[in-house]
Design a protein around this motif. Sequence first.
Motif, PDB file in Angstrom:
ATOM      1  N   UNK A 274       6.277 -12.256  -5.100  1.00  0.00           N
ATOM      2  CA  UNK A 274       5.482 -11.710  -4.002  1.00  0.00           C
ATOM      3  C   UNK A 274       5.795 -10.227  -3.809  1.00  0.00           C
ATOM      4  N   UNK A 275       4.769  -9.438  -3.542  1.00  0.00           N
ATOM      5  CA  UNK A 275       4.888  -7.984  -3.425  1.00  0.00           C
ATOM      6  C   UNK A 275       4.518  -7.566  -2.006  1.00  0.00           C
ATOM      7  N   UNK A 276       5.494  -7.089  -1.238  1.00  0.00           N
ATOM      8  CA  UNK A 276       5.236  -6.675   0.136  1.00  0.00           C
ATOM      9  C   UNK A 276       4.922  -5.188   0.265  1.00  0.00           C
ATOM     10  N   UNK A 277       4.866  -4.485  -0.862  1.00  0.00           N
ATOM     11  CA  UNK A 277       4.507  -3.058  -0.834  1.00  0.00           C
ATOM     12  C   UNK A 277       3.620  -2.736  -2.031  1.00  0.00           C
ATOM     13  N   UNK A 278       2.453  -3.371  -2.132  1.00  0.00           N
ATOM     14  CA  UNK A 278       1.633  -3.208  -3.334  1.00  0.00           C
ATOM     15  C   UNK A 278       1.126  -1.791  -3.571  1.00  0.00           C
ATOM     16  N   UNK A 279       1.037  -0.955  -2.519  1.00  0.00           N
ATOM     17  CA  UNK A 279       0.601   0.428  -2.760  1.00  0.00           C
ATOM     18  C   UNK A 279       1.771   1.351  -3.099  1.00  0.00           C
ATOM     19  N   UNK A 280       2.986   0.784  -3.167  1.00  0.00           N
ATOM     20  CA  UNK A 280       4.189   1.533  -3.557  1.00  0.00           C
ATOM     21  C   UNK A 280       4.447   2.726  -2.639  1.00  0.00           C
ATOM     22  N   UNK A 281       4.154   2.549  -1.359  1.00  0.00           N
ATOM     23  CA  UNK A 281       4.399   3.587  -0.354  1.00  0.00           C
ATOM     24  C   UNK A 281       4.992   2.899   0.874  1.00  0.00           C
TER      25      UNK A 281
END
Length: 544
Positions: free
Chosen positions: A312-319
């Motif tokens: 699971x990715x809680x920061x998909x925009x990498x910001x």
Amino acid sequence: MTHLPLQKRSKGTKATSRTRTRGARLTACLAAAMVLGALSVPVQAQENPAHPPDPVPPLSQQQDPRATEATAPPALGPQAWTGPGGQADPADHTLTPGAQNAATAEKVARLDAVLPKQSLTNLLGNLNRTAEIGCTNRDPFGPAAPQPDVKYCLQNDDSVTKEWIPQSMTGVSDAKDNEAWGSDAGRNIHLFSAYDDYDPGRNNSGDNQIGDCTPAELEADDACNQKGVRVTFSQKKVDPVTGVESVKYRHVLLAWTYVNTAKNISFDGLNSGEGPTIQNGIHAGGMVWYGNYLYVADTRNGMRVFDMRMIMDLDPDNDVTTRDPMGTDLDGTPTTSNTQDKTKAGRHNNVWYSFGYRYVMPQVAAWKFKAPQSNPAGQSHCVSTGAPKASYLSLDRSTVPDRLIMGEYCYPNADSPSTGRIASYPVAALESRTADVPAQGWSNYLPLPRGGAQGAVAQNNKLYVNVSNNKNNGRLYRAAWNNGVLETIGAPIPTAVGPEDLYIERGTGRLWSISEHAPSATGCTAICQRVLYGHKLSWVDAQP
């Protein structure tokens, strides 16, 4: 494993100031009576008897039930001891599917519907930390042990932290027969685990019911949170232009799913009711990546299972400064994420937290020992029959079928002479989770003079065993089977201080491990250092 026989720690959260509190209630406690014998046990980190048992949490917040507990007799089992290297009963190692596997699958499916999911390839493309190759500034070997063929030093905060203690290793050579995840770009991948061992605020309030830390303590030091276990993915790459090698890595939080008091799906860090405090729970002393699955040792119970397709990715925009939109659960309420706040995990007021980690891997299943567990909690000596301890795991790809190896960390005494049992399972049989899986192939007592095995791995009928020696140089033992009995080969090889789990990288012919002690560890000398290191197996086999 700065080890107890039952390895360590974990955490939880709570509903109100949920940060960590639910974990503080999670657990259990047990202590079986023991008679200490004539052999002295090296000083190890032990459960703190000053901590009273935490209350049992509501059923909705419990992780998988523990293996059936049985009271150890005054003599813990010398009658079954067949001697160092002798054959053990494989039936004692039989694993049965976790009782909550179906419910866990349903909860993970709910979580998957809410949180964005990323591939392992995506994760490897976003490694955010740097390890130094061939470093000389950290040396856990000193003058008493040969230097390894290769050594990686972690970033300084990972090397000196009191909070995260490295434990087990695995890699893509375990995962795939061709040692590549998807393509040639998926080579040279290592994984290592660490458990949360530091909780500076625990019990300052004197009331476990309200959690480990006060809000002020949490604000002052997020280490107050008991975060459980994290797995670190690392990969060595070569710059196509310069030809320079580099190693990047990233930490991923392991988690379990539960339904919170508002009936929404949520998650928390791993914990296990092994002792009178939450931190004395699962601490990932062993780990094997095989195909899509990651098997993690749960000391007194068996194994937890994770799925590489469920990252699971809680920061998909990498910001991290943005609050990325997440999905909705059954209540239909929009949610967002926050990866800057390190004091929470799971869903709180429609915001998802993860102790500051971008990626989270939820547990998808468990395997439990079928035999009763009568190893006494908080002690380093072991019974000779009944359920073993799952202290470390590894993989043997030199056999047909491929076999997962499970062994236990033990120091013997007069009543309990076992130096630890070790057995193998056909690893493919663990994928279906529809029936019991017995140990097959072999099951033995370790042929060690005084116990202390931190990791073991087999290849081509040879067994390699890392043995700790408190804060002194460890030893690497070699053994082979002779008519079903394990016999040592040659002399033990001095190795790093605090040597841990073992992993064989077949393509490079290296035997990998990791050292656990930070320079600040109590009783440590200057050579208490943390590194990933690999010896050439050909060199190991050639030693007298």
